[in-house]
Design a protein around this motif. Structure first.
Motif, PDB file in Angstrom:
ATOM      1  N   LEU A  50       0.851  -1.187   0.000  1.00  0.00           N
ATOM      2  CA  LEU A  50       0.000   0.000   0.000  1.00  0.00           C
ATOM      3  C   LEU A  50       0.887   1.237   0.000  1.00  0.00           C
ATOM      4  O   LEU A  50       1.875   1.304   0.722  1.00  0.00           O
ATOM      5  N   VAL A  51       0.519   2.217  -0.817  1.00  0.00           N
ATOM      6  CA  VAL A  51       1.264   3.467  -0.889  1.00  0.00           C
ATOM      7  C   VAL A  51       0.270   4.611  -0.696  1.00  0.00           C
ATOM      8  O   VAL A  51      -0.760   4.665  -1.369  1.00  0.00           O
ATOM      9  N   LEU A  52       0.578   5.497   0.234  1.00  0.00           N
ATOM     10  CA  LEU A  52      -0.248   6.676   0.460  1.00  0.00           C
ATOM     11  C   LEU A  52       0.369   7.865  -0.256  1.00  0.00           C
ATOM     12  O   LEU A  52       1.569   8.114  -0.124  1.00  0.00           O
ATOM     13  N   THR A  53      -0.451   8.570  -1.015  1.00  0.00           N
ATOM     14  CA  THR A  53       0.029   9.758  -1.713  1.00  0.00           C
ATOM     15  C   THR A  53      -0.895  10.932  -1.405  1.00  0.00           C
ATOM     16  O   THR A  53      -2.046  10.745  -1.021  1.00  0.00           O
ATOM     17  N   LEU A  54      -0.374  12.125  -1.593  1.00  0.00           N
ATOM     18  CA  LEU A  54      -1.155  13.337  -1.358  1.00  0.00           C
ATOM     19  C   LEU A  54      -1.816  13.773  -2.653  1.00  0.00           C
ATOM     20  O   LEU A  54      -1.152  13.922  -3.675  1.00  0.00           O
ATOM     21  N   GLU A  55      -3.143  13.958  -2.607  1.00  0.00           N
ATOM     22  CA  GLU A  55      -3.853  14.489  -3.775  1.00  0.00           C
ATOM     23  C   GLU A  55      -3.677  15.994  -3.832  1.00  0.00           C
ATOM     24  O   GLU A  55      -3.429  16.559  -4.889  1.00  0.00           O
ATOM     25  N   THR A  56      -3.849  16.648  -2.698  1.00  0.00           N
ATOM     26  CA  THR A  56      -3.662  18.092  -2.617  1.00  0.00           C
ATOM     27  C   THR A  56      -2.578  18.386  -1.598  1.00  0.00           C
ATOM     28  O   THR A  56      -2.598  17.860  -0.495  1.00  0.00           O
ATOM     29  N   GLU A  57      -1.651  19.219  -2.000  1.00  0.00           N
ATOM     30  CA  GLU A  57      -0.495  19.533  -1.148  1.00  0.00           C
ATOM     31  C   GLU A  57      -0.824  20.771  -0.320  1.00  0.00           C
ATOM     32  O   GLU A  57      -0.740  21.892  -0.809  1.00  0.00           O
ATOM     33  N   ASN A  58      -1.218  20.581   0.929  1.00  0.00           N
ATOM     34  CA  ASN A  58      -1.386  21.698   1.851  1.00  0.00           C
ATOM     35  C   ASN A  58      -0.866  21.287   3.220  1.00  0.00           C
ATOM     36  O   ASN A  58      -0.508  20.138   3.443  1.00  0.00           O
ATOM     37  N   ARG A  59      -0.817  22.229   4.114  1.00  0.00           N
ATOM     38  CA  ARG A  59      -0.201  21.995   5.420  1.00  0.00           C
ATOM     39  C   ARG A  59      -0.875  20.872   6.200  1.00  0.00           C
ATOM     40  O   ARG A  59      -0.197  20.014   6.779  1.00  0.00           O
ATOM     41  N   THR A  60      -2.193  20.838   6.213  1.00  0.00           N
ATOM     42  CA  THR A  60      -2.927  19.816   6.962  1.00  0.00           C
ATOM     43  C   THR A  60      -2.677  18.423   6.390  1.00  0.00           C
ATOM     44  O   THR A  60      -2.429  17.481   7.146  1.00  0.00           O
ATOM     45  N   ASN A  61      -2.746  18.284   5.090  1.00  0.00           N
ATOM     46  CA  ASN A  61      -2.528  16.975   4.472  1.00  0.00           C
ATOM     47  C   ASN A  61      -1.099  16.491   4.663  1.00  0.00           C
ATOM     48  O   ASN A  61      -0.869  15.292   4.862  1.00  0.00           O
ATOM     49  N   ARG A  62      -0.155  17.392   4.590  1.00  0.00           N
ATOM     50  CA  ARG A  62       1.238  16.993   4.838  1.00  0.00           C
ATOM     51  C   ARG A  62       1.415  16.511   6.270  1.00  0.00           C
ATOM     52  O   ARG A  62       2.152  15.571   6.532  1.00  0.00           O
ATOM     53  N   ALA A  63       0.715  17.152   7.208  1.00  0.00           N
ATOM     54  CA  ALA A  63       0.813  16.754   8.614  1.00  0.00           C
ATOM     55  C   ALA A  63       0.164  15.387   8.850  1.00  0.00           C
ATOM     56  O   ALA A  63       0.641  14.598   9.663  1.00  0.00           O
ATOM     57  N   LEU A  64      -0.912  15.106   8.127  1.00  0.00           N
ATOM     58  CA  LEU A  64      -1.633  13.852   8.327  1.00  0.00           C
ATOM     59  C   LEU A  64      -1.070  12.683   7.518  1.00  0.00           C
ATOM     60  O   LEU A  64      -1.421  11.535   7.771  1.00  0.00           O
ATOM     61  N   HIS A  65      -0.206  12.969   6.549  1.00  0.00           N
ATOM     62  CA  HIS A  65       0.316  11.937   5.657  1.00  0.00           C
ATOM     63  C   HIS A  65       1.041  10.830   6.425  1.00  0.00           C
ATOM     64  O   HIS A  65       0.716   9.645   6.298  1.00  0.00           O
ATOM     65  N   GLY A  66       2.002  11.187   7.233  1.00  0.00           N
ATOM     66  CA  GLY A  66       2.759  10.202   8.012  1.00  0.00           C
ATOM     67  C   GLY A  66       1.913   9.548   9.086  1.00  0.00           C
ATOM     68  O   GLY A  66       2.073   8.360   9.386  1.00  0.00           O
TER      69      GLY A  66
END
Length: 179
Positions: A50-66
């Motif tokens: 499984l690979v998680l990728t960001l659809e939209t690059e913003n501060r909240t999504n970057r924080a939640l990615h990991g």
């Protein structure tokens, strides 16, 4: 991009992962776990990983990615291997026992502490002073262990209390008498 978030999650052969949209379900021999992923994070299955990728690059999504990569990885590990926590009771007269679906603790109070064991967590008492907790949900397991520990956290003078396995309690010197 998160260093943790970009790591692929290896799926064991006995684990089944289903996802549609924001919901993900992980099934294994020890149970089924579900989670909802926030908008902006996308899951792809590539060669049993499984690979998680960001659809939209913003501060909240970057924080939640990991964070969500770690949560999904813990789900996969939990349903395939289970998590285990060990608590040790240190103190004169401190004892534990499992009676039915309850954990009964004698911790020096005038009464016994009776705690119902949550669904999905199994408890075993070894030699009256060691509690082994196992479960597939890491968060629920840690929460239950911390609730048990909250009844008698370790104190620094005599070292008495409920201690996680491997935890080191820093000891303090007591009062020194007049000379």
């Amino acid at each position: 991009m998160s260093r943790i978030g970009k790591l692929p999650i290896k799926i064991p052969t006995d684990v089944d992962v289903n996802f549609n949209g924001a919901d993900i379900t992980v099934k294994g021999k020890f149970g089924t776990l579900e989670n909802t992923i926030p908008n902006g994070i996308k899951i792809d299955k590539i060669d049993e990983k499984l690979v998680l990728t960001l659809e939209t690059e913003n501060r909240t999504n970057r924080a939640l990615h990991g964070l969500y990569r770690s949560l999904i990885n813990n789900m996969v590990i939990g349903v395939s291997e289970q998590f285990k926590l060990t608590l040790n009771l240190q103190g004169v007269g401190y004892r534990a026992a499992v009676q039915g679906k309850d954990l009964v603790l004698n911790l020096g109070y005038s009464h016994q502490v009776i705690m119902p064991i949550p669904e999905g967590i199994s408890s075993e008492v070894v030699k009256n002073t060691t509690i082994n907790l196992t479960g597939c949900n890491k968060a629920d397991l840690g929460l239950f262990a911390s609730k048990i520990r909250a009844w008698r956290p370790p104190e620094p003078y005599k070292g008495k209390g409920i201690i996680y396995e491997g935890e080191i309690v820093k000891r303090k010197a007591g009062k020194s008498g007049k000379k």
